[in-house]
Design a protein around this motif. Structure first.
Motif, PDB file in Angstrom:
ATOM      1  N   LEU A 165     -63.303 -43.296 -28.333  1.00 33.18           N
ATOM      2  CA  LEU A 165     -62.207 -42.801 -29.163  1.00 33.18           C
ATOM      3  C   LEU A 165     -61.759 -43.856 -30.174  1.00 33.18           C
ATOM      4  CD1 LEU A 165     -60.060 -40.844 -26.519  1.00 33.18           C
ATOM      5  CD2 LEU A 165     -61.881 -39.999 -28.016  1.00 33.18           C
ATOM      6  N   SER A 166     -62.683 -44.665 -30.595  1.00 35.36           N
ATOM      7  CA  SER A 166     -62.372 -45.676 -31.611  1.00 35.36           C
ATOM      8  C   SER A 166     -62.132 -45.010 -32.960  1.00 35.36           C
ATOM      9  CB  SER A 166     -63.529 -46.668 -31.735  1.00 35.36           C
ATOM     10  OG  SER A 166     -64.676 -46.026 -32.272  1.00 35.36           O
ATOM     11  N   GLU A 211     -69.075 -27.914 -21.160  1.00 31.02           N
ATOM     12  CA  GLU A 211     -67.839 -28.106 -21.915  1.00 31.02           C
ATOM     13  C   GLU A 211     -67.163 -29.377 -21.413  1.00 31.02           C
ATOM     14  OE1 GLU A 211     -64.757 -25.346 -19.311  1.00 31.02           O
ATOM     15  OE2 GLU A 211     -65.991 -24.361 -20.836  1.00 31.02           O
ATOM     16  N   PRO A 212     -66.132 -29.858 -22.104  1.00 28.69           N
ATOM     17  CA  PRO A 212     -65.440 -31.056 -21.617  1.00 28.69           C
ATOM     18  C   PRO A 212     -64.932 -30.855 -20.191  1.00 28.69           C
ATOM     19  CG  PRO A 212     -64.766 -30.570 -23.858  1.00 28.69           C
ATOM     20  CD  PRO A 212     -65.601 -29.406 -23.406  1.00 28.69           C
ATOM     21  N   ALA A 213     -65.167 -31.829 -19.340  1.00 29.65           N
ATOM     22  CA  ALA A 213     -64.773 -31.725 -17.938  1.00 29.65           C
ATOM     23  C   ALA A 213     -63.291 -32.020 -17.772  1.00 29.65           C
ATOM     24  CB  ALA A 213     -65.591 -32.706 -17.093  1.00 29.65           C
ATOM     25  N   THR A 214     -62.640 -31.292 -16.877  1.00 29.79           N
ATOM     26  CA  THR A 214     -61.248 -31.567 -16.527  1.00 29.79           C
ATOM     27  C   THR A 214     -61.207 -32.449 -15.283  1.00 29.79           C
ATOM     28  OG1 THR A 214     -61.123 -29.560 -15.198  1.00 29.79           O
ATOM     29  CG2 THR A 214     -60.466 -29.391 -17.521  1.00 29.79           C
ATOM     30  N   SER A 266     -62.348 -21.990 -31.450  1.00 30.46           N
ATOM     31  CA  SER A 266     -62.274 -22.106 -29.991  1.00 30.46           C
ATOM     32  C   SER A 266     -61.732 -23.473 -29.579  1.00 30.46           C
ATOM     33  CB  SER A 266     -63.657 -21.879 -29.371  1.00 30.46           C
ATOM     34  OG  SER A 266     -64.090 -20.562 -29.589  1.00 30.46           O
ATOM     35  N   LEU A 267     -62.086 -24.505 -30.339  1.00 25.31           N
ATOM     36  CA  LEU A 267     -61.543 -25.835 -30.060  1.00 25.31           C
ATOM     37  C   LEU A 267     -60.024 -25.826 -30.182  1.00 25.31           C
ATOM     38  CD1 LEU A 267     -61.848 -28.836 -29.469  1.00 25.31           C
ATOM     39  CD2 LEU A 267     -62.266 -29.216 -31.916  1.00 25.31           C
ATOM     40  N   HIS A 268     -59.514 -25.071 -31.139  1.00 20.56           N
ATOM     41  CA  HIS A 268     -58.066 -24.930 -31.320  1.00 20.56           C
ATOM     42  C   HIS A 268     -57.414 -24.422 -30.030  1.00 20.56           C
ATOM     43  CE1 HIS A 268     -54.410 -24.369 -33.671  1.00 20.56           C
ATOM     44  NE2 HIS A 268     -54.324 -23.119 -33.251  1.00 20.56           N
ATOM     45  N   VAL A 311     -55.544 -37.312 -23.399  1.00 16.27           N
ATOM     46  CA  VAL A 311     -56.497 -38.384 -23.701  1.00 16.27           C
ATOM     47  C   VAL A 311     -57.820 -38.125 -22.980  1.00 16.27           C
ATOM     48  CG1 VAL A 311     -56.967 -40.857 -23.454  1.00 16.27           C
ATOM     49  CG2 VAL A 311     -54.680 -40.072 -24.128  1.00 16.27           C
ATOM     50  N   PHE A 312     -57.740 -37.684 -21.733  1.00 18.81           N
ATOM     51  CA  PHE A 312     -58.938 -37.384 -20.955  1.00 18.81           C
ATOM     52  C   PHE A 312     -59.743 -36.272 -21.619  1.00 18.81           C
ATOM     53  CE2 PHE A 312     -61.125 -35.725 -17.072  1.00 18.81           C
ATOM     54  CZ  PHE A 312     -61.769 -36.893 -16.712  1.00 18.81           C
ATOM     55  N   LEU A 313     -59.064 -35.267 -22.170  1.00 20.96           N
ATOM     56  CA  LEU A 313     -59.756 -34.189 -22.873  1.00 20.96           C
ATOM     57  C   LEU A 313     -60.480 -34.709 -24.105  1.00 20.96           C
ATOM     58  CD1 LEU A 313     -60.506 -31.329 -23.654  1.00 20.96           C
ATOM     59  CD2 LEU A 313     -58.204 -31.016 -24.582  1.00 20.96           C
ATOM     60  N   LEU A 314     -59.807 -35.524 -24.897  1.00 17.25           N
ATOM     61  CA  LEU A 314     -60.445 -36.060 -26.104  1.00 17.25           C
ATOM     62  C   LEU A 314     -61.659 -36.922 -25.747  1.00 17.25           C
ATOM     63  CD1 LEU A 314     -57.318 -37.031 -28.243  1.00 17.25           C
ATOM     64  CD2 LEU A 314     -58.708 -34.958 -28.390  1.00 17.25           C
ATOM     65  N   LEU A 315     -61.548 -37.673 -24.673  1.00 20.45           N
ATOM     66  CA  LEU A 315     -62.672 -38.487 -24.205  1.00 20.45           C
ATOM     67  C   LEU A 315     -63.859 -37.603 -23.833  1.00 20.45           C
ATOM     68  CD1 LEU A 315     -63.812 -41.242 -23.193  1.00 20.45           C
ATOM     69  CD2 LEU A 315     -62.729 -40.731 -20.993  1.00 20.45           C
ATOM     70  N   ASN A 316     -63.601 -36.553 -23.071  1.00 18.51           N
ATOM     71  CA  ASN A 316     -64.671 -35.659 -22.637  1.00 18.51           C
ATOM     72  C   ASN A 316     -65.214 -34.813 -23.778  1.00 18.51           C
ATOM     73  OD1 ASN A 316     -65.218 -35.443 -19.472  1.00 18.51           O
ATOM     74  ND2 ASN A 316     -63.100 -36.089 -19.801  1.00 18.51           N
ATOM     75  N   LEU A 317     -64.378 -34.530 -24.761  1.00 17.68           N
ATOM     76  CA  LEU A 317     -64.838 -33.797 -25.940  1.00 17.68           C
ATOM     77  C   LEU A 317     -65.895 -34.601 -26.695  1.00 17.68           C
ATOM     78  CD1 LEU A 317     -64.618 -31.368 -27.879  1.00 17.68           C
ATOM     79  CD2 LEU A 317     -62.764 -32.611 -29.043  1.00 17.68           C
ATOM     80  N   GLU A 318     -65.684 -35.897 -26.808  1.00 17.90           N
ATOM     81  CA  GLU A 318     -66.673 -36.745 -27.466  1.00 17.90           C
ATOM     82  C   GLU A 318     -67.967 -36.786 -26.654  1.00 17.90           C
ATOM     83  OE1 GLU A 318     -68.777 -39.192 -29.955  1.00 17.90           O
ATOM     84  OE2 GLU A 318     -66.977 -38.005 -30.354  1.00 17.90           O
ATOM     85  N   LEU A 319     -67.847 -36.886 -25.327  1.00 16.38           N
ATOM     86  CA  LEU A 319     -69.043 -36.856 -24.484  1.00 16.38           C
ATOM     87  C   LEU A 319     -69.780 -35.529 -24.636  1.00 16.38           C
ATOM     88  CD1 LEU A 319     -67.660 -38.461 -21.187  1.00 16.38           C
ATOM     89  CD2 LEU A 319     -69.406 -39.441 -22.682  1.00 16.38           C
ATOM     90  N   TRP A 320     -69.029 -34.436 -24.720  1.00 16.00           N
ATOM     91  CA  TRP A 320     -69.636 -33.113 -24.878  1.00 16.00           C
ATOM     92  C   TRP A 320     -70.392 -33.003 -26.207  1.00 16.00           C
ATOM     93  CZ3 TRP A 320     -68.489 -29.355 -28.614  1.00 16.00           C
ATOM     94  CH2 TRP A 320     -69.086 -28.107 -28.408  1.00 16.00           C
ATOM     95  N   GLN A 321     -69.807 -33.500 -27.269  1.00 12.53           N
ATOM     96  CA  GLN A 321     -70.474 -33.424 -28.569  1.00 12.53           C
ATOM     97  C   GLN A 321     -71.766 -34.246 -28.570  1.00 12.53           C
ATOM     98  OE1 GLN A 321     -67.510 -32.908 -32.140  1.00 12.53           O
ATOM     99  NE2 GLN A 321     -66.536 -34.270 -30.652  1.00 12.53           N
TER     100      GLN A 321
END
Length: 646
Positions: free
Chosen positions: A596-597, A351-354, A188-190, A630-640
């Protein structure tokens, strides 16, 4: 509007308090739980829970879960049935008696009378669950376009261990049972990386699914069955009508669905962006407000945050509409305290926020101070062809006579040459031209899919770690879209695009975001453009009336010239989102560096740290616009951190 939850398992009542606590924000007026007797030798029982936001018949008579008069059926229901009064009269003629003035009782009685066949009779937005005590069957249903979300987890029985089913308005309620292992679904992440959302029925949680729009799930004898109860058809296009006739019909239909969706026993108002959709709805609301001013709420963006988003600010146009329609007008300005807000939004979204989640939540929170119900202009673009990508498809089609061996290299060269993220007056046109060229050389379906893609397959392969590549090898992120394209392969090209958006982009991004952010503020949002009558009406319209030349939503605009200033009707479209391009270079930059380090990315094991770093640097340089990525990757980390690490 309410929150629903429930399960079939051993000791289900042990889990429902935690489930309902997680969705308390969806309804603070009342809470209820109902539990059945044992339904089999294993001792399993069915349990339904409810959180109520009272809108129609706000008395205690509307308490849920609600039992039918004979005690056979039990319902937990969230949403609104707009034609409940007509259904009530029909059911009365069949001998049914009613104890309340609620649409819940009408829906329950309709189900008792017609079973699942009641669904095509409903005009509304809803998710509900009905337990049948006699047949020991649970039925879950979702409205025609997915205005209200519904999630479930199904675990088949194995040997002596009975199966179980858990459902809820939000994923967090399912997780609150402790019966579901928290695990990221890499497949689903794909898809999520491709579109910024995952197509139904997938979620980022392994094993947790959405019930897709217009579908009904039946759980009986330890098995589930899913059927579709509605679909839009383009088989009855009404050619031969004059444009003047269609203008009149559009205005009449919009007036009718707005009037229908204004039914409430509590105060209601409307969002107002100054665009044609929300402005048209406010104009119709004024006709049915009995002389009272319509309360409107607007979100604006500070001028310094618009350097990378050169778009007409909504506030200027909303003020113009307010002057014309004389509303009870409120406006709020987006402030870049987003670093503190994002974790809360991720929690409520599941889920990650848009980017659109930010203004949607803030304006909902402001509106809830005085109102319980808001009307929104969402859906006008999907029904009447208002998106730039739909026009881009038409323009790109003009290049189709050029042989592909020439067309594709030409477009690739244009894409590589144009900058995508530099500030200035040309930032938006250059960004759009670059995106246009990226897919213009492809064939019809691939072209449209390209316009909705953020991480291409090649980009994902560069981004993925070895483990992630192995987990997603051979997956087609576009499989759901292709199935929907096939369903309408004989429809006009524009209608094919509208259909695919109606089944994917609309419910999986726009409606989910609107529901989650508004309910986070305990606010109900209604969407008249997505009323069943409006959708079915527009499906009969010749597509040339929706997209005429370079004019999007042509017939809607011509119709609304009768009630709105012409400059408002024909203004340049402005997207509904936050200025994240500016924020990623300002207030969000420290958060990006932290979350995102290289160390964080390496520990997660999903992506290659050097590629994430390269994406961030390319975006900051302005050579490419990768802000949403970049915003998605940031929110993905927050979601995890919010959901997976616990």
């Amino acid at each position: 509007m309410c929150g629903i939850a429930g399960l079939i398992s051993l000791d289900p009542e042990r889990h429902t308090p935690a489930m309902l606590q997680t969705i308390e924000h969806r309804g603070r007026d009342d809470e209820g739980v109902w539990t059945s007797e044992a339904i089999d030798d294993s001792g399993r029982r069915a349990c339904l829970g409810h959180r109520r936001l009272a809108i129609i018949d706000t008395s205690r008579a509307g308490h849920q879960p609600m039992l039918s008069a004979d005690g056979r059926y039990v319902i937990t229901f969230g949403g609104e049935i707009y034609n409940y009064r007509e259904l009530r009269q029909e059911l009365k003629s069949k001998g049914h008696l009613f104890r309340t003035e609620t649409d819940t009782e009408v829906l329950l009685t309709a189900f008792a009378e017609w079973g699942k066949e009641c669904l095509p009779r409903l005009n509304g937005m809803f998710h509900f669950a009905v337990w049948d005590n006699r047949e020991r069957t649970l039925t879950l249903a979702r409205d025609h376009v997915g205005i209200k979300p519904l999630y479930y987890f199904y675990k088949p029985g194995t040997g002596a261990i009975p199966g179980s089913l858990i459902f809820a308005s939000e994923v967090k309620a399912i997780l609150a049972t402790g019966l579901v292992h928290r695990e990221l679904d890499q497949q689903s992440l794909h898809q999520f990386l491709t579109f910024l959302w995952a197509p139904d029925p997938n979620t980022l949680f392994r094993g947790i699914k959405t019930l897709p729009p217009a579908q009904v799930l039946t759980f009986h004898d330890d098995s589930i069955k899913i059927d579709e109860w509605w679909d839009v058809s383009f088989d009855e296009i009404e050619d031969g009508r004059s444009e003047a006739w269609w203008q009149e019909q559009v205005l009449e239909m919009l007036d009718d669905v707005v009037r229908m969706e204004m039914v409430a026993d509590v105060p209601l108002g409307s969002f107002l962006s100054g665009g044609i959709d929300s402005s048209g709805i406010v104009a119709m609301m004024k006709r049915h407000s009995n002389g009272r001013k319509v309360s409107t709420y607007t979100v604006g963006i500070e001028s310094e945050d618009l350097r990378y988003d050169i778009i007409p600010d909504d506030v200027e146009w909303a003020r113009r509409v307010n002057q014309q329609l004389d509303t009870d007008y409120h406006e709020i300005m987006l402030q870049p305290s987003v670093a503190e807000l994002l974790p809360k939004l991720v929690y409520h979204m599941d889920e990650p926020a848009t980017d659109m989640a930010i203004p949607s939540y803030l304006v909902s929170r402001a509106a809830r101070e005085t109102l319980r119900v808001m009307l929104s202009g969402m859906g006008g673009d999907e029904v009447f062809a208002g998106y730039p990508r739909q026009l881009a498809m038409k323009i790109a089609g003009a290049f189709d006579p050029v042989p592909a061996m020439l067309r594709r290299p030409l477009m690739k060269t244009i894409e590589r040459t144009l900058p995508g993220g530099l500030p200035g007056r040309l930032t938006a046109p250059l960004r759009n031209a670059k995106k246009f060229a990226r897919s213009a050389g492809l064939d019809f379906e691939e072209r449209y899919l390209g316009y909705g893609t953020y991480f291409t397959d090649d980009a994902k392969q560069q981004l993925y770690s070895d483990d992630m590549r192995a987990a997603t090898q051979g997956l087609d992120a576009y499989a759901a879209h292709r199935r929907y394209f096939t369903r309408v392969e004989n429809a006009a090209p524009l209608n094919r695009l509208l259909y695919v958006d109606l089944k994917t982009f609309l419910p999986c991004l726009n409606l989910i975001t609107t529901d989650k952010t508004s309910m986070a503020a305990n606010l109900e949002v209604r969407v008249p453009f997505l009323n069943r009558r409006m959708i079915e009406f527009a499906a009969r319209m010749p597509p040339t009336l929706k997209l005429r030349g370079f004019k999007r939503k042509y017939i809607l605009k011509r119709a609304l010239e009768k009630v709105l200033p012409r400059d408002v009707v024909w203004r340049k479209k402005a997207g509904f989102g936050a200025p994240i391009r500016s924020w990623l270079r300002g207030p969000l930059r420290p958060l990006v560096a932290e979350l995102l380090s290289d160390e964080v990315i390496m520990k997660r094991g999903l992506f290659r740290p050097e590629e994430v770093r390269r994406l961030i640097e390319r975006n900051l340089s302005g050579r490419e616009d990768l802000s949403l990525q970049v915003f998605l990757l940031l929110n993905l980390e927050l979601w995890q951190r919010q959901f997976i690490d616990k």
